[in-house]
Design a protein around this motif. Structure first.
Motif, PDB file in Angstrom:
ATOM      1  N   PRO A 217       0.590  -1.442   0.338  1.00  0.00           N
ATOM      2  CA  PRO A 217       0.157  -0.064  -0.543  1.00  0.00           C
ATOM      3  C   PRO A 217       1.387   1.130   0.301  1.00  0.00           C
ATOM      4  N   SER A 218       1.788   1.165   0.077  1.00  0.00           N
ATOM      5  CA  SER A 218       3.159   2.289  -0.016  1.00  0.00           C
ATOM      6  C   SER A 218       2.524   3.540  -1.224  1.00  0.00           C
ATOM      7  N   PRO A 219       2.909   4.294  -1.027  1.00  0.00           N
ATOM      8  CA  PRO A 219       2.726   5.510  -2.393  1.00  0.00           C
ATOM      9  C   PRO A 219       3.571   5.114  -3.446  1.00  0.00           C
ATOM     10  N   GLU A 220       4.686   4.638  -3.152  1.00  0.00           N
ATOM     11  CA  GLU A 220       5.778   3.991  -3.703  1.00  0.00           C
ATOM     12  C   GLU A 220       5.630   3.268  -4.904  1.00  0.00           C
ATOM     13  N   ALA A 221       4.244   1.688  -4.319  1.00  0.00           N
ATOM     14  CA  ALA A 221       4.789   1.071  -4.582  1.00  0.00           C
ATOM     15  C   ALA A 221       3.308   1.119  -5.659  1.00  0.00           C
ATOM     16  N   GLN A 222       1.961   2.283  -5.031  1.00  0.00           N
ATOM     17  CA  GLN A 222       0.318   2.327  -5.540  1.00  0.00           C
ATOM     18  C   GLN A 222       1.284   3.205  -7.016  1.00  0.00           C
ATOM     19  N   GLU A 223       2.789   4.200  -6.646  1.00  0.00           N
ATOM     20  CA  GLU A 223       2.415   4.938  -8.581  1.00  0.00           C
ATOM     21  C   GLU A 223       2.671   3.699  -9.319  1.00  0.00           C
ATOM     22  N   LYS A 224       2.996   2.820  -8.939  1.00  0.00           N
ATOM     23  CA  LYS A 224       3.637   2.005  -9.992  1.00  0.00           C
ATOM     24  C   LYS A 224       2.291   1.292 -10.594  1.00  0.00           C
ATOM     25  N   LYS A 225       0.921   1.083 -10.290  1.00  0.00           N
ATOM     26  CA  LYS A 225       0.494   0.648 -10.700  1.00  0.00           C
ATOM     27  C   LYS A 225      -0.532   1.325 -12.298  1.00  0.00           C
ATOM     28  N   TYR A 226      -1.059   0.523 -12.696  1.00  0.00           N
ATOM     29  CA  TYR A 226      -1.919   1.319 -14.065  1.00  0.00           C
ATOM     30  C   TYR A 226      -2.232   0.566 -14.783  1.00  0.00           C
ATOM     31  N   ALA A 227      -3.175   0.847 -16.321  1.00  0.00           N
ATOM     32  CA  ALA A 227      -4.582   0.304 -16.598  1.00  0.00           C
ATOM     33  C   ALA A 227      -4.077   0.713 -18.104  1.00  0.00           C
ATOM     34  N   PHE A 228      -4.506  -0.351 -19.125  1.00  0.00           N
ATOM     35  CA  PHE A 228      -4.463  -0.207 -20.397  1.00  0.00           C
ATOM     36  C   PHE A 228      -5.294  -0.682 -21.521  1.00  0.00           C
ATOM     37  N   LYS A 229      -5.449  -0.116 -22.443  1.00  0.00           N
ATOM     38  CA  LYS A 229      -6.448  -0.856 -23.346  1.00  0.00           C
ATOM     39  C   LYS A 229      -6.131  -1.685 -24.549  1.00  0.00           C
TER      40      LYS A 229
END
Length: 338
Positions: A217-229
């Protein structure tokens, strides 16, 4: 490069809900279907022929089967619209109802650490079953919404629900989720799979998108999440978007396959955010995919997935099939170190 694949004999008569490989035997595949059966297949090593693959046993249910999984080499579980949770004995080809839900069983995973099945349902509960115990049902845990999908890696259980809700649990304490999240995707969750390395999970929606998420849940780890089409195509100037019906992580390389109602299966390296391969298009939508335990094969279930309702069901189309695809270096990350 020609793709090496073959179809299994005795496919289902109706849509295939789930293909699930044994966690220990790379040649054993469990298949659940809307035709009210679960079948166990011995899958041949020789990818050039389906003649040596065979149906080992079959289990009949009272309604469509939505979920199945192995517990060990000789046993498994299944559940679906008849609300019962069944324990499957592959050696004797017998089933035993170990409990039930108040609504359809929508997902199930077996926890080696708990020595128990975790089943999930549209009745907004998860239940634990140990078939060896005098009373198989061990516990029941309520959730705020209908459960659509669950997946497990190590002690981390991910639960995808209606209203785009996600709960993340430690299986050693199912009373309370460690994290509550809302989907990164705008539309209904259609599929879910956990990373093999335990760092996170991928989820996909009915609207041709995949999100890559991390547990930390750390901000550093959560910055890595992404979504794509993905699973989209422009035909005669019109954008067509298809549901992403299934996701599966490779057991060695941690890349993942996605399968859609467009009839395609793609392999992705989520670290570098790139598609490694799109396989030859199938004649039917793809409803489920699974890698075997050593990562040498990919099972692909093709069938009508009811995205076009009754009208689509009336179209001429080939019968449901399970294709076994030999997996090559296309699933390996470009920077993989042996």
């Amino acid at each position: 490069m020609a793709e090496s694949q073959f179809a299994l004999p005795a496919p289902a008569f109706d849509s295939i809900s789930k293909v699930h490989y044994s966690p220990t035997n790379p040649n054993q595949l469990l298949v659940s279907s809307w035709d009210t059966t679960v079948k166990l297949f011995d899958v041949a090593n020789d990818a050039s022929s389906s003649k040596t693959s065979r149906q080992k046993c079959k289990f009949d249910h009272r309604a469509a089967v939505l979920a199945c999984c192995f517990s060990d080499a000789e046993h498994g579980f299944s559940g679906g619209l008849d609300t019962a949770v069944r324990f499957l004995d592959f050696t004797n080809e017998k089933t035993n109802v170990v409990g039930s839900h108040a609504d359809a069983v929508s997902g199930m995973v077996y926890s080696k650490d708990l020595n128990a099945l975790i089943s999930a349902s549209w009745d907004r509960t998860m239940r634990l079953f140990d078939p060896r115990a005098p009373t198989p049902q061990q516990a029941s845990h309520e959730t705020p919404e209908r459960i659509y999908h669950i997946d497990l890696v190590n002690n981390t259980l991910v639960v995808a629900m209606a209203s785009r809700l996600f709960h993340i649990y430690d299986t050693r304490n199912l009373q309370e989720p460690m994290q509550r999240r809302e989907s990164s995707l705008k539309y209904m969750t259609r599929s879910l799979a956990c990373m093999i390395n335990g760092e996170g999970f991928a989820t996909a929606s009915v609207e041709g998108r995949i999100a890559v998420e991390y547990f930390d849940p750390s901000p550093e780890a959560q910055e890595k999440k992404y979504a794509f089409k993905c699973h989209r195509q422009t035909i005669d100037g019109v954008d067509h978007v298809w549901p992403v019906n299934a996701l599966a992580f490779h057991p060695v390389y941690n890349t993942f396959a996605s399968a859609g109602s467009d009839g395609t299966v793609s392999v992705w390296d989520h670290k570098i955010k790139k598609r490694l391969r799109q396989y030859h298009k199938f004649n039917n939508p793809v409803s489920s995919v699974a890698f075997n335990c050593d990562g040498t094969k990919l099972a692909v279930a093709t069938c009508y997935t009811w995205d076009e309702g009754e009208q689509g069901a009336r179209m001429e189309r080939e019968r449901p099939q399970i294709w076994i695809k030999t997996v090559g270096p296309e699933v390996k990350p470009k920077d993989w170190q042996e």
